[in-house]
Design an enzyme around this catalytic site. Structure first.
Site, PDB file in Angstrom:
ATOM      1  N   LYS A 296      23.302 -11.040  54.152  1.00 36.37           N
ATOM      2  CA  LYS A 296      22.788  -9.681  53.932  1.00 36.37           C
ATOM      3  C   LYS A 296      23.732  -8.913  53.013  1.00 36.37           C
ATOM      4  O   LYS A 296      24.902  -9.296  52.860  1.00 36.37           O
ATOM      5  CB  LYS A 296      22.647  -8.964  55.273  1.00 36.37           C
ATOM      6  CG  LYS A 296      23.960  -8.830  56.027  1.00 36.37           C
ATOM      7  CD  LYS A 296      23.749  -8.336  57.445  1.00 36.37           C
ATOM      8  CE  LYS A 296      25.060  -8.297  58.206  1.00 36.37           C
ATOM      9  NZ  LYS A 296      24.857  -7.963  59.626  1.00 36.37           N
TER      10      LYS A 296
ATOM     11  N   ARG B 215      20.859  -0.856  69.144  1.00 37.56           N
ATOM     12  CA  ARG B 215      20.511  -0.656  67.736  1.00 37.56           C
ATOM     13  C   ARG B 215      19.126  -1.224  67.449  1.00 37.56           C
ATOM     14  O   ARG B 215      18.342  -0.608  66.737  1.00 37.56           O
ATOM     15  CB  ARG B 215      21.571  -1.343  66.864  1.00 37.56           C
ATOM     16  CG  ARG B 215      21.309  -1.276  65.389  1.00 37.56           C
ATOM     17  CD  ARG B 215      22.435  -1.878  64.567  1.00 37.56           C
ATOM     18  NE  ARG B 215      22.468  -3.327  64.601  1.00 37.56           N
ATOM     19  CZ  ARG B 215      23.227  -4.079  63.799  1.00 37.56           C
ATOM     20  NH1 ARG B 215      24.022  -3.499  62.907  1.00 37.56           N
ATOM     21  NH2 ARG B 215      23.200  -5.402  63.882  1.00 37.56           N
TER      22      ARG B 215
ATOM     23  N   MET C  66      38.528   7.542  40.072  1.00 38.26           N
ATOM     24  CA  MET C  66      37.239   6.852  40.042  1.00 38.26           C
ATOM     25  C   MET C  66      37.314   5.528  39.279  1.00 38.26           C
ATOM     26  O   MET C  66      36.763   4.524  39.715  1.00 38.26           O
ATOM     27  CB  MET C  66      36.187   7.766  39.404  1.00 38.26           C
ATOM     28  CG  MET C  66      34.786   7.192  39.471  1.00 38.26           C
ATOM     29  SD  MET C  66      33.570   8.226  38.652  1.00 38.26           S
ATOM     30  CE  MET C  66      33.587   9.685  39.674  1.00 38.26           C
TER      31      MET C  66
ATOM     32  N   TYR D 227      45.783  12.866  40.328  1.00 39.13           N
ATOM     33  CA  TYR D 227      45.187  14.100  40.855  1.00 39.13           C
ATOM     34  C   TYR D 227      45.953  14.613  42.066  1.00 39.13           C
ATOM     35  O   TYR D 227      46.380  13.837  42.930  1.00 39.13           O
ATOM     36  CB  TYR D 227      43.747  13.845  41.305  1.00 39.13           C
ATOM     37  CG  TYR D 227      42.779  13.574  40.185  1.00 39.13           C
ATOM     38  CD1 TYR D 227      42.581  14.486  39.153  1.00 39.13           C
ATOM     39  CD2 TYR D 227      42.038  12.388  40.168  1.00 39.13           C
ATOM     40  CE1 TYR D 227      41.679  14.237  38.131  1.00 39.13           C
ATOM     41  CE2 TYR D 227      41.125  12.131  39.155  1.00 39.13           C
ATOM     42  CZ  TYR D 227      40.954  13.058  38.132  1.00 39.13           C
ATOM     43  OH  TYR D 227      40.066  12.800  37.136  1.00 39.13           O
TER      44      TYR D 227
HETATM   45  C1  LIG Z   1      25.672  -8.685  60.382  1.00 36.63           C
HETATM   46  C2  LIG Z   1      25.192  -9.476  61.519  1.00 36.63           C
HETATM   47  C3  LIG Z   1      25.855 -10.648  61.895  1.00 36.63           C
HETATM   48  C4  LIG Z   1      27.163 -11.088  61.294  1.00 36.63           C
HETATM   49  O1  LIG Z   1      28.200 -10.266  61.771  1.00 36.63           O
HETATM   50  P1  LIG Z   1      29.719 -10.499  61.345  1.00 36.63           P
HETATM   51  O2  LIG Z   1      30.468  -9.570  62.205  1.00 36.63           O
HETATM   52  O3  LIG Z   1      29.815 -10.151  59.899  1.00 36.63           O
HETATM   53  O4  LIG Z   1      30.009 -11.937  61.583  1.00 36.63           O
HETATM   54  C5  LIG Z   1      25.285 -11.414  62.896  1.00 36.63           C
HETATM   55  N1  LIG Z   1      24.136 -11.012  63.501  1.00 36.63           N
HETATM   56  C6  LIG Z   1      23.499  -9.882  63.188  1.00 36.63           C
HETATM   57  C7  LIG Z   1      22.259  -9.498  63.908  1.00 36.63           C
HETATM   58  C8  LIG Z   1      24.002  -9.061  62.198  1.00 36.63           C
HETATM   59  O5  LIG Z   1      23.373  -7.929  61.882  1.00 36.63           O
END
Ligand SMILES: *Cc1c(COP(=O)(O)O)cnc(C)c1O
Length: 381
Positions: A40, A142, A312, A264
């Site tokens: 992802k 979640r 930046m 800055y």
């Molecule tokens: C992002 C995610 C993972 C991986 O998590 P890490 O902490 O990066 O290993 C696994 N399962 C779900 C459902 C996730 O959203």
């Protein structure tokens, strides 16, 4: 690791794909079950297509390798579409809940969705016979059906059994009691649905923290590492190799006199005569502003301090007494010579999450992919 971006590149990310493969093999061995690798957010900013190809996932022009992951995990259908457009033929699971209106698109992209609402399960089955995974919330709060409400899904699951059932940990790497509590809630949910689930249903729960927290392998049938694959965490503990090496060129060099300030807000002042180099990398490149006055950068394998605020597009470092020339590459994250700044070290210095640091790198720095197996370097102490 060669610094091999285009000669005019101001900053770039050397990505070591052999290290990704090494890390996947280490995690596979430790988990003891096949991997659903998380790609992802464009593989945490590293490039999902390159990562999937490197791991031997099937593509139109590339058969699946024997050690390829079981599947890849994504969070949005746009991510799945980008992989399919690139020719990816592997199994893609979307771990984030989809809106009911997205289900037809998921079906046409041949994405395995995560479902947790009875009506969505029925809608999916009316669209396609393709698999889905049932998402159970055991405390993350979640996504997924609450562990104590899974009985509500009995009829829907009986009518269309899932290929997999999974849950997600909130603190597996920080608190074993919390992990164990979620393990128990997950087991109780599965027991509640035992008579309507296939005995072959694929159970999975471990993220990187889960894998790292257990010495006897992951429970169930799959594990879902993300951050560990990219050596953003658990690298020292598990012997993972660094994947990303953030380089930027020295674009200016100057003497700063005693008492004069840099950058800055004039938050840093020279205690004596100092030689200051300007690097072509700033927070818009993912080198976080939190690293102002606390970051460390490698020049010819020598550690130099960030001075003043990260801006930046540029950051200044103190190179007094260190050989340094205009045009040379500095290493802001990763290996240079015998030294190594891990993602974890840089994130810690700035007090930021290694996840945010990694995913933030994708913005402006072009990735340069390498296939050569690096010489492993001992972790600095
Ligand atoms: C992002 C995610 C993972 C991986 O998590 P890490 O902490 O990066 O290993 C696994 N399962 C779900 C459902 C996730 O959203």
């Amino acid at each position: 690791m060669p610094h091999s971006a285009h000669p005019t590149a101001r900053a770039w990310l050397d990505v070591d794909l052999a290290a990704v493969r090494h890390n996947a093999a280490v995690l596979r061995a430790r988990a003891g079950v096949p991997l659903l690798v998380m790609v992802k957010a464009d593989s945490y900013g590293i490039g999902a297509i390159a990562v999937c190809r490197a791991l031997g996932v099937a593509f139109r022009d590339q058969p699946s390798r024997d050690d390829a992951p079981w599947g890849v995990g994504i969070a949005s259908l746009d991510e799945a579409e980008a992989l399919r457009d690139a020719g990816c033929r592997g199994r893609i699971v979307c771990l984030q809940p989809l809106l009911p209106t997205d289900l037809p698109r998921a079906a046409s992209l041949e994405v395995t969705p995560s479902l947790h609402v009875g009506a969505d399960v029925a809608a999916w089955r009316s669209l396609t016979m393709a698999p889905y995974h049932l998402s159970i919330d055991t405390g993350m709060a979640r996504a997924g059906v609450r562990w104590d409400r899974v009985a509500d899904l009995r009829d829907a699951v009986a009518a269309a059994p899932p290929e997999g059932v999974f849950t997600h940990f909130h603190s597996a790497d920080e608190s074993l009691p919390s992990r164990d509590e979620q393990d128990e809630r997950f087991a109780a949910s599965l027991a509640t649905l035992a008579d309507v689930l296939s005995p072959a249903v694929l159970r999975h729960s471990d993220n990187s923290g889960g894998i790292a927290s257990r010495s006897h392998g992951s429970p169930g049938h799959l594990a879902r590492p993300g951050i560990a694959l990219y050596a953003g965490m658990f690298d020292q503990q598990l012997g993972l190799l660094p994947v990303v090496h953030l380089r930027a060129r020295v674009i200016d060099l100057r003497e700063v006199h005693p008492g004069e300030s840099v950058s800055y807000g004039a938050t840093w002042r020279a205690a004596g005569m100092r030689r200051i180099a300007t690097l072509a990398c700033g927070y818009a490149d993912g080198y976080r502003r939190h690293l102002s006055n606390v970051g460390t950068v490698l020049i010819n394998g020598t550690r130099c301090s960030v001075v003043g605020r990260v801006t930046m597009d540029m950051v200044m470092i103190d190179v007094t007494g260190v050989p340094c020339e205009i045009g040379q590459a500095a290493t802001l994250i990763g290996r240079d010579g015998a030294d190594l700044l891990t993602v974890g070290m840089v994130a810690d210095a700035g007090g930021v999450s290694p996840y945010e640091l990694l995913t933030g790198l994708a913005q402006r720095v072009p990735p340069v992919y390498h296939e050569t197996l690096p010489v492993p370097v001992a972790f600095p102490t």
